[in-house]
Write a protein that holds these residues in place. Structure first.
Motif, PDB file in Angstrom:
ATOM      1  N   GLY A 182       0.825  -1.203   0.000  1.00 34.75           N
ATOM      2  CA  GLY A 182       0.000   0.000   0.000  1.00 34.75           C
ATOM      3  C   GLY A 182       0.853   1.243   0.000  1.00 34.75           C
ATOM      4  N   GLN A 183       0.386   2.286   0.694  1.00 33.39           N
ATOM      5  CA  GLN A 183       1.105   3.553   0.660  1.00 33.39           C
ATOM      6  C   GLN A 183       1.011   4.306   1.978  1.00 33.39           C
ATOM      7  OE1 GLN A 183      -0.701   6.090  -2.319  1.00 33.39           O
ATOM      8  NE2 GLN A 183      -2.764   5.406  -1.820  1.00 33.39           N
ATOM      9  N   SER A 184       2.048   5.086   2.207  1.00 36.54           N
ATOM     10  CA  SER A 184       2.103   5.973   3.366  1.00 36.54           C
ATOM     11  C   SER A 184       2.276   7.397   2.850  1.00 36.54           C
ATOM     12  CB  SER A 184       3.269   5.601   4.285  1.00 36.54           C
ATOM     13  OG  SER A 184       3.416   6.549   5.331  1.00 36.54           O
ATOM     14  N   ARG A 185       1.281   8.234   3.126  1.00 33.31           N
ATOM     15  CA  ARG A 185       1.295   9.602   2.615  1.00 33.31           C
ATOM     16  C   ARG A 185       1.382  10.617   3.751  1.00 33.31           C
ATOM     17  NH1 ARG A 185      -3.903   9.350  -1.274  1.00 33.31           N
ATOM     18  NH2 ARG A 185      -4.618   7.961   0.389  1.00 33.31           N
ATOM     19  N   GLY A 186       2.102  10.246   4.792  1.00 30.54           N
ATOM     20  CA  GLY A 186       2.258  11.197   5.876  1.00 30.54           C
ATOM     21  C   GLY A 186       2.320  10.571   7.245  1.00 30.54           C
ATOM     22  N   GLY A 187       2.219   9.241   7.313  1.00 35.10           N
ATOM     23  CA  GLY A 187       2.257   8.572   8.608  1.00 35.10           C
ATOM     24  C   GLY A 187       3.555   7.843   8.853  1.00 35.10           C
TER      25      GLY A 187
END
Length: 213
Positions: A182-187
């Motif tokens: 998936g993705q992490s956009r700020g965590g």
């Protein structure tokens, strides 16, 4: 009954003859019993590794029964779910204690923290696939134990930090592989062992940096 296996086709009227060919369901049942027994301290990590290898290569019900003859089978936990979803905005989420680890998780966090504590978790699958969507302020913490590996190669990271500190016991056989995608956009993502209790720190003669998990 302790140490006995019921073949998948018992309803057809055939008895549990030891020479019957074992099914995948039979093998999975024995793997579950062995993993729970290891978590309860009934068998050592070395014994778990040896018996898992034998269970996965067993051809008959009798071979499988021999691997659990000295272990209780009653009181086994229910089968873990295939998929668990966590979709949280604000507030905190925690999975701890003897929770059942599913095969897959979908975790979406924003302005909140989620902690998956595997210290006392009941593991019935060999892998856990976690599909992440970490947005601004969404942080994930995995508390591991020896035998649990975490793989973040499938994760797309726009921002945020990843910190992995594996649990001690590098010689422990792998009982669960956690695969993050998936993705992490700020965590932030943190993987760490449990924090030492006050008594454990006193035994080491080192000032405690924190109490609890």
């Amino acid at each position: 009954m302790t140490g006995e296996l019921r073949p998948a086709d018992e309803s057809s009227g055939r008895g549990a003859r030891p020479d019957l060919r074992a099914s995948d369901r039979d093998r999975d049942q024995v793997v579950e019993i062995l993993q729970v027994a290891a978590g309860d301290g009934r068998i050592t990590a070395e014994e778990l590794d040896e018996r898992l290898d034998s269970a996965l290569s067993a051809r008959t019900v009798g071979e499988l029964a021999a691997l659990t003859a000295d272990l209780p089978s009653e009181g086994m936990p229910p089968q873990a779910k295939e998929l668990v979803r966590i979709d949280q905005r604000f507030g905190d989420v925690t999975c701890a204690g003897r929770w059942l680890v599913p095969r897959r998780m979908e975790v979406r966090l924003m302005f909140c923290d989620a902690k998956l504590d595997f210290t006392d978790a009941v593991i019935t699958y060999r892998t856990l696939d976690i599909e992440l969507d970490l947005r601004v302020g969404g942080n994930l913490t995995l508390v591991t134990r020896p035998g649990i590996e975490v793989d973040t190669d499938g994760l797309v990271r726009g921002s945020g930090d990843i910190s992995i500190r594996p649990a001690s016991g590098t010689d422990t056989p792998v009982t669960l592989r956690v695969q993050l995608a998936g993705q992490s956009r700020g965590g932030d993502i943190t993987v760490r062992p449990p924090r030492r209790t006050f008594s454990q720190w006193l035994g080491r003669g080192t000032p405690p940096g924190g109490i609890g998990r």
